[in-house]
Design a protein around this motif. Structure first.
Motif, PDB file in Angstrom:
ATOM      1  N   GLN A 104      85.980  71.762  25.232  1.00  0.00           N
ATOM      2  CA  GLN A 104      85.984  70.615  26.136  1.00  0.00           C
ATOM      3  C   GLN A 104      85.091  70.912  27.335  1.00  0.00           C
ATOM      4  OE1 GLN A 104      87.462  67.746  25.372  1.00  0.00           O
ATOM      5  NE2 GLN A 104      88.382  68.564  23.502  1.00  0.00           N
ATOM      6  N   PRO A 105      84.524  69.882  27.992  1.00  0.00           N
ATOM      7  CA  PRO A 105      83.601  70.106  29.112  1.00  0.00           C
ATOM      8  C   PRO A 105      84.159  70.974  30.238  1.00  0.00           C
ATOM      9  CG  PRO A 105      83.526  67.817  28.421  1.00  0.00           C
ATOM     10  CD  PRO A 105      84.652  68.449  27.663  1.00  0.00           C
ATOM     11  N   ASP A 106      85.417  70.760  30.635  1.00  0.00           N
ATOM     12  CA  ASP A 106      85.976  71.486  31.778  1.00  0.00           C
ATOM     13  C   ASP A 106      86.810  72.700  31.385  1.00  0.00           C
ATOM     14  OD1 ASP A 106      84.819  69.727  33.573  1.00  0.00           O
ATOM     15  OD2 ASP A 106      86.543  68.370  33.559  1.00  0.00           O
ATOM     16  N   GLU A 107      86.859  72.993  30.099  1.00  0.00           N
ATOM     17  CA  GLU A 107      87.658  74.122  29.649  1.00  0.00           C
ATOM     18  C   GLU A 107      87.110  75.433  30.220  1.00  0.00           C
ATOM     19  OE1 GLU A 107      89.712  75.515  25.429  1.00  0.00           O
ATOM     20  OE2 GLU A 107      87.737  74.550  25.416  1.00  0.00           O
ATOM     21  N   TYR A 108      87.997  76.301  30.714  1.00  0.00           N
ATOM     22  CA  TYR A 108      87.669  77.608  31.299  1.00  0.00           C
ATOM     23  C   TYR A 108      86.898  77.512  32.617  1.00  0.00           C
ATOM     24  CZ  TYR A 108      88.968  79.124  26.604  1.00  0.00           C
ATOM     25  OH  TYR A 108      89.629  79.321  25.423  1.00  0.00           O
ATOM     26  N   LEU A 109      86.810  76.318  33.176  1.00  0.00           N
ATOM     27  CA  LEU A 109      86.084  76.165  34.435  1.00  0.00           C
ATOM     28  C   LEU A 109      86.735  76.977  35.545  1.00  0.00           C
ATOM     29  CD1 LEU A 109      83.782  74.670  35.943  1.00  0.00           C
ATOM     30  CD2 LEU A 109      85.448  72.887  36.504  1.00  0.00           C
ATOM     31  N   ARG A 110      88.054  76.946  35.608  1.00  0.00           N
ATOM     32  CA  ARG A 110      88.787  77.706  36.630  1.00  0.00           C
ATOM     33  C   ARG A 110      89.952  78.491  36.016  1.00  0.00           C
ATOM     34  NH1 ARG A 110      85.623  78.366  41.081  1.00  0.00           N
ATOM     35  NH2 ARG A 110      84.815  76.374  41.838  1.00  0.00           N
ATOM     36  N   ILE A 119      89.746  81.474  40.000  1.00  0.00           N
ATOM     37  CA  ILE A 119      88.712  80.712  40.695  1.00  0.00           C
ATOM     38  C   ILE A 119      87.323  80.972  40.118  1.00  0.00           C
ATOM     39  CG2 ILE A 119      88.274  82.469  42.479  1.00  0.00           C
ATOM     40  CD1 ILE A 119      88.023  80.131  44.485  1.00  0.00           C
ATOM     41  N   ALA A 120      87.122  82.152  39.512  1.00  0.00           N
ATOM     42  CA  ALA A 120      85.821  82.496  38.947  1.00  0.00           C
ATOM     43  C   ALA A 120      85.622  81.938  37.552  1.00  0.00           C
ATOM     44  CB  ALA A 120      85.658  84.020  38.911  1.00  0.00           C
ATOM     45  N   GLY A 121      86.693  81.454  36.927  1.00  0.00           N
ATOM     46  CA  GLY A 121      86.581  80.906  35.587  1.00  0.00           C
ATOM     47  C   GLY A 121      86.132  81.937  34.565  1.00  0.00           C
ATOM     48  N   THR A 122      85.608  81.454  33.449  1.00  0.00           N
ATOM     49  CA  THR A 122      85.149  82.302  32.349  1.00  0.00           C
ATOM     50  C   THR A 122      83.802  81.781  31.857  1.00  0.00           C
ATOM     51  OG1 THR A 122      87.455  82.616  31.660  1.00  0.00           O
ATOM     52  CG2 THR A 122      85.747  83.217  30.062  1.00  0.00           C
ATOM     53  N   ILE A 123      82.872  82.695  31.568  1.00  0.00           N
ATOM     54  CA  ILE A 123      81.584  82.268  31.027  1.00  0.00           C
ATOM     55  C   ILE A 123      81.811  81.603  29.670  1.00  0.00           C
ATOM     56  CG2 ILE A 123      79.292  82.988  30.256  1.00  0.00           C
ATOM     57  CD1 ILE A 123      79.729  83.286  33.249  1.00  0.00           C
ATOM     58  N   LYS A 124      81.229  80.424  29.481  1.00  0.00           N
ATOM     59  CA  LYS A 124      81.486  79.675  28.252  1.00  0.00           C
ATOM     60  C   LYS A 124      80.214  79.069  27.691  1.00  0.00           C
ATOM     61  CE  LYS A 124      82.611  75.486  30.867  1.00  0.00           C
ATOM     62  NZ  LYS A 124      83.573  74.389  31.063  1.00  0.00           N
ATOM     63  N   MET A 125      80.167  78.984  26.375  1.00  0.00           N
ATOM     64  CA  MET A 125      79.095  78.257  25.712  1.00  0.00           C
ATOM     65  C   MET A 125      79.473  76.783  25.693  1.00  0.00           C
ATOM     66  SD  MET A 125      77.166  78.914  22.063  1.00  0.00           S
ATOM     67  CE  MET A 125      78.546  78.667  20.960  1.00  0.00           C
ATOM     68  N   TYR A 126      78.498  75.924  25.940  1.00  0.00           N
ATOM     69  CA  TYR A 126      78.743  74.488  26.021  1.00  0.00           C
ATOM     70  C   TYR A 126      79.410  73.978  24.749  1.00  0.00           C
ATOM     71  CZ  TYR A 126      77.845  69.639  27.407  1.00  0.00           C
ATOM     72  OH  TYR A 126      77.986  68.327  27.766  1.00  0.00           O
ATOM     73  N   HIS A 127      80.361  73.067  24.920  1.00  0.00           N
ATOM     74  CA  HIS A 127      81.182  72.630  23.792  1.00  0.00           C
ATOM     75  C   HIS A 127      80.389  71.899  22.704  1.00  0.00           C
ATOM     76  CE1 HIS A 127      81.065  68.979  26.226  1.00  0.00           C
ATOM     77  NE2 HIS A 127      81.451  68.294  25.173  1.00  0.00           N
ATOM     78  N   LEU A 128      79.218  71.348  23.039  1.00  0.00           N
ATOM     79  CA  LEU A 128      78.421  70.652  22.033  1.00  0.00           C
ATOM     80  C   LEU A 128      77.558  71.602  21.205  1.00  0.00           C
ATOM     81  CD1 LEU A 128      77.325  67.400  23.927  1.00  0.00           C
ATOM     82  CD2 LEU A 128      79.127  67.672  22.210  1.00  0.00           C
ATOM     83  N   ASN A 129      77.438  72.857  21.655  1.00  0.00           N
ATOM     84  CA  ASN A 129      76.763  73.847  20.824  1.00  0.00           C
ATOM     85  C   ASN A 129      77.602  74.124  19.573  1.00  0.00           C
ATOM     86  OD1 ASN A 129      75.328  75.330  23.618  1.00  0.00           O
ATOM     87  ND2 ASN A 129      74.155  75.043  21.748  1.00  0.00           N
ATOM     88  N   LYS A 130      76.929  74.358  18.461  1.00  0.00           N
ATOM     89  CA  LYS A 130      77.638  74.643  17.213  1.00  0.00           C
ATOM     90  C   LYS A 130      77.783  76.141  16.973  1.00  0.00           C
ATOM     91  CE  LYS A 130      76.227  70.336  14.970  1.00  0.00           C
ATOM     92  NZ  LYS A 130      75.478  69.708  13.836  1.00  0.00           N
ATOM     93  N   ILE A 137      70.945  77.558  23.321  1.00  0.00           N
ATOM     94  CA  ILE A 137      72.323  77.941  23.633  1.00  0.00           C
ATOM     95  C   ILE A 137      72.514  77.776  25.136  1.00  0.00           C
ATOM     96  CG2 ILE A 137      74.017  79.806  23.608  1.00  0.00           C
ATOM     97  CD1 ILE A 137      72.259  81.073  21.370  1.00  0.00           C
ATOM     98  N   SER A 138      73.497  76.978  25.545  1.00  0.00           N
ATOM     99  CA  SER A 138      73.757  76.746  26.965  1.00  0.00           C
ATOM    100  C   SER A 138      75.046  77.444  27.377  1.00  0.00           C
ATOM    101  CB  SER A 138      73.867  75.240  27.256  1.00  0.00           C
ATOM    102  OG  SER A 138      72.622  74.612  27.091  1.00  0.00           O
ATOM    103  N   LEU A 139      74.923  78.360  28.331  1.00  0.00           N
ATOM    104  CA  LEU A 139      76.084  79.075  28.849  1.00  0.00           C
ATOM    105  C   LEU A 139      76.337  78.647  30.289  1.00  0.00           C
ATOM    106  CD1 LEU A 139      75.528  82.737  27.558  1.00  0.00           C
ATOM    107  CD2 LEU A 139      76.547  80.771  26.379  1.00  0.00           C
ATOM    108  N   TYR A 140      77.606  78.334  30.591  1.00  0.00           N
ATOM    109  CA  TYR A 140      78.004  77.867  31.919  1.00  0.00           C
ATOM    110  C   TYR A 140      78.872  78.908  32.610  1.00  0.00           C
ATOM    111  CZ  TYR A 140      76.480  73.107  30.852  1.00  0.00           C
ATOM    112  OH  TYR A 140      75.723  71.987  30.546  1.00  0.00           O
ATOM    113  N   GLY A 141      78.701  79.032  33.931  1.00  0.00           N
ATOM    114  CA  GLY A 141      79.559  79.921  34.698  1.00  0.00           C
ATOM    115  C   GLY A 141      79.315  79.761  36.177  1.00  0.00           C
ATOM    116  N   HIS A 142      80.286  80.193  36.993  1.00  0.00           N
ATOM    117  CA  HIS A 142      80.142  80.144  38.439  1.00  0.00           C
ATOM    118  C   HIS A 142      79.272  81.306  38.924  1.00  0.00           C
ATOM    119  CE1 HIS A 142      83.060  76.936  38.810  1.00  0.00           C
ATOM    120  NE2 HIS A 142      83.923  77.620  38.093  1.00  0.00           N
ATOM    121  N   SER A 143      78.704  81.174  40.103  1.00  0.00           N
ATOM    122  CA  SER A 143      77.970  82.269  40.741  1.00  0.00           C
ATOM    123  C   SER A 143      78.825  82.749  41.915  1.00  0.00           C
ATOM    124  CB  SER A 143      76.592  81.808  41.216  1.00  0.00           C
ATOM    125  OG  SER A 143      76.697  80.682  42.066  1.00  0.00           O
TER     126      SER A 143
END
Length: 256
Positions: A104-110, A119-130, A137-143
């Motif tokens: 999901q888009p907001d999964e592991y965000l916080r 508060i730092a969340g978890t590095i995640k691969m975008y949910h639309l990636n297979k 490959i798109s990886l999301y995370g806080h700085s």
């Protein structure tokens, strides 16, 4: 009138006391969370370093695949889960983070891998990636200010050549994917950020066509090539860093 002043003074003291306690508690919490995140990153880094060792002998494709399989297995054992599917290394161990595939888009965000607030969340691969074999490959995370997660992307943005930050590695069950930096920019998150497009080649090209708040490195996005994009906040919540690496090796062999 004197009684009223005493009451107001007491109320003010109570309010200031509450503010002080809340502020102190928040500072302690942030300090503890930062310390805990750093400890976790260093612990997993040590685990991975004990598995992957540089060798002077020629490595086979099977060696790289075994490294990836063993790295993912050990990381999941450390976190008592089976959800981590990759391990990201940027530069000379500047960024060393396990990666989960979000659904999901907001999964592991916080949250951490177990769903607990972090508060730092978890590095995640975008949910639309297979899979990690997608074209992008798109990886999301806080700085984070303590440089965990994608913190070093922001603190090193003007000197990405330092600490070899222009290179990235991704360990997966398919082996080792190696990348080089081709494009890095900061865009307005509210006006021009469209994450649903950033897992395609065309989407990456569209990002290059919008106005930038800061352009750190500009490079060509090529059809038929594969990319790793790291996405993170850039100070103000309205700004987003988009850092794109091009795939150059798979299990030690050059691509393209």
């Amino acid at each position: 009138q004197k009684l009223m002043k005493n009451k107001l003074r007491k109320i003010l003291i109570v309010i200031l006391g509450i503010v002080f306690i809340c502020s102190t508690s928040f500072i302690i919490y942030k300090t503890y969370t930062s310390w805990k995140n750093v400890q976790e990153v260093n612990k997993v880094k040590e685990v991975v370093n004990n598995i992957v060792e540089d060798s002077g002998v020629t490595r086979t494709e099977r060696d790289y695949i075994n490294d990836g399989i063993n790295v993912i297995k050990k990381i999941n054992e450390e976190y008592n889960t089976d959800k981590f599917s990759a391990y990201l290394v940027v530069g000379n161990n500047m960024i060393t983070e396990p990666v989960v595939h979000a659904t999901q888009p907001d999964e592991y965000l916080r949250t951490d891998i177990h769903g607990n607030y972090n508060i730092a969340g978890t590095i995640k691969m975008y949910h639309l990636n297979k899979s990690y074999e997608d074209d992008v490959i798109s990886l999301y995370g806080h700085s984070m200010l303590d440089n965990t997660r994608f913190g070093y992307l922001v603190s090193h943005e003007d000197n990405m050549q330092d600490d070899n930050m222009e290179t990235a590695k991704l360990y997966t069950n398919k082996g080792l994917y190696e990348y080089k930096l081709v494009d890095m920019r900061v865009v307005d998150n509210e006006k021009y950020f469209f994450p649903e497009k950033l897992f395609t080649i065309e989407g990456l090209k569209q990002v290059q066509s919008v106005p930038t708040i800061k352009l750190i490195k500009e490079g060509e996005i090529k059809d038929g090539h594969k990319y790793l994009t790291l996405l993170t906040c850039h100070g103000p919540v309205t700004e987003r860093s988009i850092v794109t690496y091009e795939l150059v090796k798979i299990n030690g062999k050059d691509v393209n």
